[in-house]
Design an enzyme around this catalytic site. Structure first.
Site, short mmCIF file in Angstrom:
data_model
loop_
_atom_site.label_atom_id
_atom_site.label_comp_id
_atom_site.label_asym_id
_atom_site.label_seq_id
_atom_site.Cartn_x
_atom_site.Cartn_y
_atom_site.Cartn_z
N ASP A 1 -9.40 0.49 -10.14
CA ASP A 1 -9.51 0.56 -11.60
C ASP A 1 -9.02 1.89 -12.14
O ASP A 1 -8.37 1.95 -13.19
CB ASP A 1 -10.94 0.27 -12.05
CG ASP A 1 -11.96 1.23 -11.45
OD1 ASP A 1 -11.70 1.80 -10.38
OD2 ASP A 1 -13.02 1.43 -12.08
N TRP B 1 -0.45 3.77 -2.80
CA TRP B 1 -1.81 4.14 -2.39
C TRP B 1 -1.78 5.18 -1.27
O TRP B 1 -2.40 6.25 -1.35
CB TRP B 1 -2.51 2.87 -1.94
CG TRP B 1 -3.98 2.91 -1.76
CD1 TRP B 1 -4.84 3.91 -2.10
CD2 TRP B 1 -4.78 1.87 -1.19
NE1 TRP B 1 -6.14 3.56 -1.79
CE2 TRP B 1 -6.13 2.31 -1.23
CE3 TRP B 1 -4.50 0.60 -0.68
CZ2 TRP B 1 -7.19 1.53 -0.75
CZ3 TRP B 1 -5.55 -0.17 -0.21
CH2 TRP B 1 -6.88 0.28 -0.24
N HIS C 1 11.08 1.69 2.44
CA HIS C 1 10.80 0.33 2.92
C HIS C 1 11.81 -0.08 3.99
O HIS C 1 12.07 -1.27 4.20
CB HIS C 1 10.88 -0.65 1.76
CG HIS C 1 9.97 -0.33 0.62
ND1 HIS C 1 8.62 -0.09 0.79
CD2 HIS C 1 10.20 -0.20 -0.72
CE1 HIS C 1 8.06 0.17 -0.37
NE2 HIS C 1 8.99 0.11 -1.30
N GLY D 1 0.79 -1.22 0.00
CA GLY D 1 0.00 0.00 0.00
C GLY D 1 0.83 1.27 0.00
O GLY D 1 0.31 2.35 0.32
N THR D 2 2.09 1.16 -0.37
CA THR D 2 2.99 2.33 -0.36
C THR D 2 2.49 3.43 -1.28
O THR D 2 2.36 4.59 -0.87
CB THR D 2 4.41 1.91 -0.82
OG1 THR D 2 4.73 0.62 -0.31
CG2 THR D 2 5.43 2.92 -0.36
N PHE E 1 2.34 -2.50 -12.53
CA PHE E 1 2.78 -2.04 -11.21
C PHE E 1 1.60 -2.00 -10.24
O PHE E 1 1.69 -2.44 -9.11
CB PHE E 1 3.43 -0.66 -11.32
CG PHE E 1 4.01 -0.17 -10.04
CD1 PHE E 1 5.26 -0.58 -9.63
CD2 PHE E 1 3.29 0.69 -9.21
CE1 PHE E 1 5.80 -0.13 -8.42
CE2 PHE E 1 3.82 1.13 -8.01
CZ PHE E 1 5.08 0.72 -7.62
N ARG F 1 0.50 -4.94 5.52
CA ARG F 1 -0.37 -5.80 4.73
C ARG F 1 -0.14 -7.24 5.13
O ARG F 1 1.00 -7.62 5.45
CB ARG F 1 -0.08 -5.62 3.24
CG ARG F 1 -1.03 -6.38 2.32
CD ARG F 1 -0.64 -6.21 0.86
NE ARG F 1 -1.69 -6.68 -0.05
CZ ARG F 1 -1.59 -6.66 -1.37
NH1 ARG F 1 -0.49 -6.19 -1.95
NH2 ARG F 1 -2.59 -7.10 -2.12
N LYS G 1 8.71 8.39 1.24
CA LYS G 1 8.38 6.99 1.54
C LYS G 1 9.63 6.12 1.45
O LYS G 1 10.60 6.46 0.79
CB LYS G 1 7.30 6.47 0.60
CG LYS G 1 7.57 6.61 -0.89
CD LYS G 1 6.39 6.05 -1.68
CE LYS G 1 6.59 6.23 -3.18
NZ LYS G 1 6.18 7.56 -3.66
N SER H 1 2.44 -10.35 -4.21
CA SER H 1 2.64 -9.10 -4.92
C SER H 1 4.12 -8.82 -5.14
O SER H 1 4.52 -8.31 -6.21
CB SER H 1 2.00 -7.95 -4.14
OG SER H 1 1.96 -6.78 -4.93
#
Length: 340
Positions: free
Chosen positions: A270, A80, A149, A77-78, A297, A170, A147, A178
């Protein structure tokens, strides 16, 4: 390869993971050119040698009080969350968001170092125009939405006491699937094997950004800190409006009901998948990834898609791994949603 604490570097030592230099690993991960990956100790974080050589640049970044840092394990969800946070921090400027790609507006700190970008650029392999260096990030105007990780111990020591941090978790089953497709898509970390092999490498902490529980439990243990907001991907899937309100409240940036509805519509899967400001289509076409309509992606964004990928045996193996790592933590994951 050492980075001792107290000298402006994180107190870790990086060592090459021997198995990543041997077959079958080196054959299945050709992007690493038989040089393997390295592991930071203590902590166990797995990364490319290029990150190990440059980790001090991130560790020494000057954190601003109006910064927002989005932290996740990859594929959790990075994109998003950073798009939502950027829009909330910038008064829902949808027009501005459409004009400038998310990699520029909300850069990923460790993206520079998952491999040697400069080497590929020199070869003309792909265009690196949307890669922002740490020096450029330091010069970005406020408020910055950044952001990464990375676990806390590889980030500026004063981060959590200075800036707002949002951590998105997640469920590991969907995160594994994913990340597998990510390795199939992105040329910087190409993987040519099957999912079952990938799962083994993942559980053995021989994949970029592992160990999974290293970053998740690192954040979970700090969940009571007032500057940290922990979100769950599955909660965002279940009720995105509620999570937008939580983000808005946490960032002290009120949003109207009308703005909330626009945000909800903006991040529908979508529409998100077709939004060239966030879907990395331009970068993929430039050579960063494989132009494959079946593997993009922005993928399905579903909770429970792992059921379409794991055999019963593999699923039992993952269940045992999850149970062992969550024992006594109080952390639980939702791995299926009925309505999404």
């Amino acid at each position: 390869m050492s980075s001792g604490g107290g000298d402006g570097k994180p107190g870790v030592t990086f060592s090459v993971i021997p198995e990543t230099l041997e077959s079958p690993y080196k054959d299945l991960f050709p992007a690493f050119e038989n040089k393997g990956l390295v592991r930071a100790e203590p902590g166990g974080f797995v990364c490319h040698q290029n990150f190990a050589e440059n980790c001090h640049k991130i560790y020494n970044m000057k954190v601003r009080t109006d910064d927002v840092w989005i932290r996740t394990f990859p594929r959790s969800g990075t994109t998003w969350t950073s798009e939502l946070a950027w829009l909330i921090m910038n008064d829902c400027d949808f027009e501005g968001a459409a004009k400038v790609g998310l990699p520029i507006r909300s850069p990923n700190l460790d993206a520079n170092y998952i491999n040697h970008w400069d080497k590929f650029a020199a070869e003309g392999s792909f265009n690196t125009m949307d890669i922002i260096t740490i020096d450029q990030i330091e010069k970005m105007p406020s408020p910055r939405v950044l952001k990464c990780h990375l676990p806390f111990y590889l980030l500026p020591p004063n981060l959590l006491d200075t800036a707002k941090v949002i951590y998105v978790a997640r469920n590991p089953k969907d995160a594994i699937v994913s990340l597998f497709y990510f390795h199939k898509l992105v040329n910087l970390c190409t993987y040519t094997g099957d999912l079952e092999q990938f799962v083994d490498f993942f559980l053995e902490n021989k994949v970029l950004w592992t160990p999974y529980f290293g970053t998740v439990l690192d954040a979970w243990g700090k969940r009571s800190h007032p500057n940290l907001l922990i979100l769950f991907y599955e909660d965002m899937k279940k009720d995105i409006r509620a999570q937008i309100k939580r983000i808005s409240t946490f960032l002290n940036k009120p949003v109207t009901e009308e703005q909330i509805e626009k945000l909800v519509d903006h991040v529908r899967v979508d529409k998100f998948a077709k939004n060239e400001s966030v879907n990395y289509a331009k970068e993929i076409k430039a050579g960063v990834g494989k132009d494959d309509p079946t593997n993009t992606f922005v993928r399905k964004g579903q909770t429970g898609d792992w059921k379409n990928h794991f055999s019963p045996e593999v699923n039992r193996k993952i269940d045992a791994w999850i149970e062992k790592n969550l024992e006594g933590t109080g952390l639980k994951f939702v791995t299926e949603l009925k309505d999404q």
